[in-house]
Design an enzyme around this catalytic site. Structure first.
Site, short mmCIF file in Angstrom:
data_model
loop_
_atom_site.label_atom_id
_atom_site.label_comp_id
_atom_site.label_asym_id
_atom_site.label_seq_id
_atom_site.Cartn_x
_atom_site.Cartn_y
_atom_site.Cartn_z
N HIS B 158 0.83 -1.21 0.00
CA HIS B 158 0.00 0.00 0.00
C HIS B 158 0.86 1.26 0.00
O HIS B 158 2.07 1.20 0.30
CB HIS B 158 -0.92 0.02 1.23
CG HIS B 158 -1.84 -1.16 1.32
ND1 HIS B 158 -2.95 -1.30 0.55
CD2 HIS B 158 -1.78 -2.28 2.09
CE1 HIS B 158 -3.56 -2.44 0.83
NE2 HIS B 158 -2.87 -3.07 1.77
N ASP B 161 -1.48 8.71 -1.78
CA ASP B 161 -1.33 9.88 -2.66
C ASP B 161 -2.27 10.95 -2.13
O ASP B 161 -3.49 10.77 -2.14
CB ASP B 161 -1.71 9.45 -4.10
CG ASP B 161 -1.98 10.63 -5.04
OD1 ASP B 161 -1.80 11.80 -4.63
OD2 ASP B 161 -2.37 10.37 -6.19
N HIS B 163 -3.89 14.42 -2.71
CA HIS B 163 -4.10 15.43 -3.74
C HIS B 163 -3.76 16.84 -3.23
O HIS B 163 -3.55 17.75 -4.02
CB HIS B 163 -5.56 15.41 -4.21
CG HIS B 163 -5.89 14.19 -5.04
ND1 HIS B 163 -7.04 14.08 -5.76
CD2 HIS B 163 -5.20 13.05 -5.27
CE1 HIS B 163 -7.06 12.91 -6.40
NE2 HIS B 163 -5.95 12.27 -6.11
N HIS B 198 -5.73 8.89 -1.44
CA HIS B 198 -6.06 7.49 -1.75
C HIS B 198 -4.80 6.66 -1.95
O HIS B 198 -3.72 7.19 -2.19
CB HIS B 198 -6.95 7.41 -2.99
CG HIS B 198 -6.31 7.92 -4.26
ND1 HIS B 198 -5.58 7.12 -5.10
CD2 HIS B 198 -6.29 9.16 -4.81
CE1 HIS B 198 -5.16 7.84 -6.12
NE2 HIS B 198 -5.57 9.09 -5.97
N CYS B 199 -4.98 5.36 -1.90
CA CYS B 199 -3.88 4.43 -2.16
C CYS B 199 -3.66 4.37 -3.67
O CYS B 199 -4.62 4.45 -4.45
CB CYS B 199 -4.24 3.06 -1.62
SG CYS B 199 -2.86 1.89 -1.65
N HIS B 209 -7.45 -0.88 -5.30
CA HIS B 209 -7.38 -0.45 -3.90
C HIS B 209 -8.40 0.65 -3.61
O HIS B 209 -9.06 0.63 -2.57
CB HIS B 209 -5.97 0.02 -3.55
CG HIS B 209 -4.98 -1.10 -3.39
ND1 HIS B 209 -4.17 -1.25 -2.29
CD2 HIS B 209 -4.68 -2.15 -4.20
CE1 HIS B 209 -3.42 -2.34 -2.43
NE2 HIS B 209 -3.71 -2.88 -3.59
N MET B 214 -10.04 2.38 -0.11
CA MET B 214 -8.81 2.98 0.39
C MET B 214 -8.68 4.43 -0.05
O MET B 214 -7.87 4.77 -0.92
CB MET B 214 -7.62 2.15 -0.09
CG MET B 214 -6.53 2.15 0.95
SD MET B 214 -5.42 0.80 0.77
CE MET B 214 -4.31 1.25 2.10
N HIS B 319 -27.26 15.91 -2.86
CA HIS B 319 -28.46 16.75 -2.73
C HIS B 319 -29.02 16.49 -1.33
O HIS B 319 -29.11 15.34 -0.90
CB HIS B 319 -29.47 16.35 -3.80
CG HIS B 319 -30.81 16.98 -3.61
ND1 HIS B 319 -31.07 18.27 -4.02
CD2 HIS B 319 -31.96 16.52 -3.06
CE1 HIS B 319 -32.34 18.56 -3.72
NE2 HIS B 319 -32.89 17.52 -3.12
N GLU B 343 -29.30 23.65 -5.10
CA GLU B 343 -30.14 22.49 -4.84
C GLU B 343 -29.30 21.21 -4.85
O GLU B 343 -29.45 20.34 -4.00
CB GLU B 343 -31.27 22.39 -5.88
CG GLU B 343 -30.76 22.44 -7.32
CD GLU B 343 -31.87 22.23 -8.34
OE1 GLU B 343 -32.92 21.68 -7.97
OE2 GLU B 343 -31.69 22.61 -9.51
N THR B 344 -28.43 21.09 -5.82
CA THR B 344 -27.61 19.90 -5.99
C THR B 344 -26.24 20.37 -6.43
O THR B 344 -26.12 21.35 -7.14
CB THR B 344 -28.22 18.98 -7.08
OG1 THR B 344 -29.51 18.55 -6.65
CG2 THR B 344 -27.36 17.75 -7.34
N HIS B 370 -27.99 12.35 -6.03
CA HIS B 370 -29.23 12.56 -6.76
C HIS B 370 -29.23 11.97 -8.17
O HIS B 370 -30.01 12.36 -9.04
CB HIS B 370 -29.63 14.04 -6.79
CG HIS B 370 -31.13 14.23 -6.83
ND1 HIS B 370 -31.89 13.96 -7.94
CD2 HIS B 370 -32.00 14.63 -5.88
CE1 HIS B 370 -33.17 14.22 -7.69
NE2 HIS B 370 -33.26 14.62 -6.44
#
Lengths: 143, 406
Positions: B158, B161, B163, B198-199, B209, B214, B319, B343-344, B370
């Site tokens: 494993h 990363d 971001h 994330h992995c 993964h 993950m 939503h 709304e969304t 939604h």
């Protein structure tokens, strides 16, 4: 000109190579005699110039060389997942082979090319998963 | 005589020698060589075409040459990770100078139920035993110093990363660990916002993964806190940290979900299932119903919640049924002014976003993806249960349902 010299050299080498090169099959399996995620056989001795074909009996595996576990002058190889590659070994010495996604689970094997009775120095000294190291040790002992 | 020159009568291995040895001779120039390949199943998985080892050695050399970072005078604090949907203790407005924030995450491969009704389960790959992994919260210009450990009983390799970080594939290139190993990575939080981590072990193992749970989120707050478009401060009472997870579970021929003895055993079948791009489940916080019923999120009228939504792999569209997004950073960047009154909102796969809402009515609110098929059939539903007094000005049932005669 250079190219033709090289190919001439290659053909000369070819003609002088031992005549009875063979192809060996190694299966990539989810379960085998040594447990889950294995190459079978996992210790294999071959002659210089022999070929190993990796058979995708079970899916989800590949075969690739392990960095730092190959003799000097040899070239790395990397199969794709589910791909059945054939690799010809022309440089004598010991090769560590792994399945990339299952390396940590210990899916490894040793191929000894030629008559050397011990792996090159430092063969087992690189950083590797514990399960892989245990199986490599057992595989070396099996020769 | 003809028998001898008829290649059909020669042993197969002999033919291989003749053809193979020319190749072998050529190969001798370069060492071992792959002489051929046959895909045995229809779907060989391409290898990532990464730069060769020399490039990586150059990067390593540059790292060794680099001047040490000046961290003198920086205070070190430890942030205790907590399980989702909760957030670690933190300040909304930073006090003092940037700090080094130490966090620890333990990689834990564990069998988790995805849906009790169908028996669907997965050998989840987790940071700290939960899907998603824990929420990390720092301020801009703080340093995150992560200790990443992998339990000895784990089966797989494993890494992580971030971001939010800069360089070395988000730290992925510097954090590969095998079972029983640990590593420490420090990175500076230069950009304010909410970000996925994330992995990413390489190739097809990356989606494998990530789609086994993950992933998680980091929130990097501006040092002076969140602001609306006019620069007025925005504060929240609670955080609801929601990780949406798409699972691609292999099925038996009769349609039931397969079970496996170990993490890693489902690799080949998972790759086939992922190739469809059609998830069997899309759930909030690891399993169907993880945030509904008795597990619903709680709040009160007048309270403000910051909903952080992480989706490391696939687009989604949160939503809040019965409410709104008062202030929404749908791309996750706190450098941008929030959108208002939505709304969304849209969370791109591979990102996290945040939406702030102040409850105005008591009752049950559903928080959904939604795409309602994903909400109702694949599992992407959570509930907020909100206490407080009803406001008839906002809504009133003027006539209860009755027979109309129409």
């Amino acid at each position: 000109m250079l190219r033709s010299l090289i190919s001439t050299a290659a053909i000369t080498l070819a003609l002088s190579a031992p005549a009875f090169a063979e192809t060996f099959e190694v299966q990539m399996l989810n379960r085998g005699e040594e447990g889950t995620m294995v190459f079978e056989p996992s210790s294999l001795r071959i002659a210089t110039g022999d070929t190993v074909k990796f058979i995708a009996t079970d899916r989800g595996h590949n075969a690739e060389s392990v960095e730092g576990m190959m003799p000097e002058g040899s070239e790395a190889f990397v199969g794709k997942i589910n791909e059945e590659i054939e690799v010809t070994f022309d440089v004598d010495g010991y090769y560590g082979v792994k399945c990339k996604p299952h390396f940590a689970m210990g899916m490894v094997m040793v191929i000894a090319v030629g008559d050397g009775d011990a792996p090159q120095e430092g063969f087992l000294e690189g950083r590797m998963p514990r399960n892989a190291k245990q199986r490599f040790e057992a595989q070396l002992n099996a020769f | 005589m003809t028998k001898f020159i008829n290649p059909g009568l020669l042993p197969t291995s002999r033919r291989n020698v003749l053809r193979g040895s020319v190749l072998a001779g050529a190969a001798a120039m370069t060492g071992s060589m792959v002489t051929g390949s046959t895909p045995s199943v229809p779907n060989p998985v391409p290898n990532p075409n990464l730069p060769d080892a020399r490039v990586l050695r150059v990067q390593q050399r540059e790292m060794e040459r680099a001047a040490p970072a000046d961290l003198s005078g920086l205070e070190r604090v430890r942030q205790k990770m907590v399980r989702p949907p909760f957030a670690p203790e933190h300040e909304q407005v930073a006090t003092g100078d940037p700090k080094i924030v130490e966090v620890e995450m333990v990689v834990d491969e564990r069998l988790m139920v995805v849906d009790e009704d169908t028996g669907a389960s997965i050998w989840a790959m987790t940071y700290n035993g939960s899907v998603p992994g824990p929420l990390i919260i720092v301020h801009q210009d703080d340093y995150v110093e992560l200790t990443l450990k992998s339990l000895s009983r784990n089966q797989l390799e494993h890494n992580i990363d971030f971001h939010a970080s800069t360089g070395a594939l988000g730290g992925g290139g510097l954090t590969h660990i095998y079972p029983g190993e640990e590593t420490v990575l420090r990175w500076k939080a230069t950009k304010p916002g909410v970000f996925t981590y994330h992995c990413a072990p390489g190739g097809a193992m990356i989606p494998y993964h990530v789609c086994h749970g993950m992933n998680g989120a980091v929130m990097v707050l501006p040092r002076d806190g969140l602001k609306d478009g006019d620069g007025n401060p925005l504060t929240y009472d609670d955080i609801a940290y929601i990780g949406e997870q798409d699972y691609y579970l292999p099925r038996n021929e009769d349609g039931t979900f397969k079970t496996y003895a170990n993490a890693g055993d489902d690799y080949a079948e998972s790759l086939e299932a992922m190739r469809t791009l059609t998830p069997t489940h899309s759930v909030f916080n690891g399993s169907v119903g993880a945030l509904t019923g008795t597990n619903a999120l709680r709040s009160e009228v007048g309270k403000t919640v910051l909903m952080i939504h992480n989706q490391a792999n696939r687009d989604t569209r949160p939503h809040l049924i019965g409410g709104h997004g008062n202030f929404v950073w749908e791309s996750g960047s706190f450098s941008d002014a929030p959108q208002t009154g939505l709304e969304t909102w849209f969370i791109r796969g591979g990102s996290a976003g945040a939406a702030m809402y102040t409850f105005e009515q008591p009752g049950v609110y559903a928080y959904v993806n939604h795409n309602l098929i994903e909400a109702a059939i694949l599992g992407a539903t959570a509930h907020f249960v909100v206490d407080g007094e009803w406001d008839n000005d906002l809504m009133e049932q003027v006539v209860a349902p009755r027979t109309s005669g129409a």
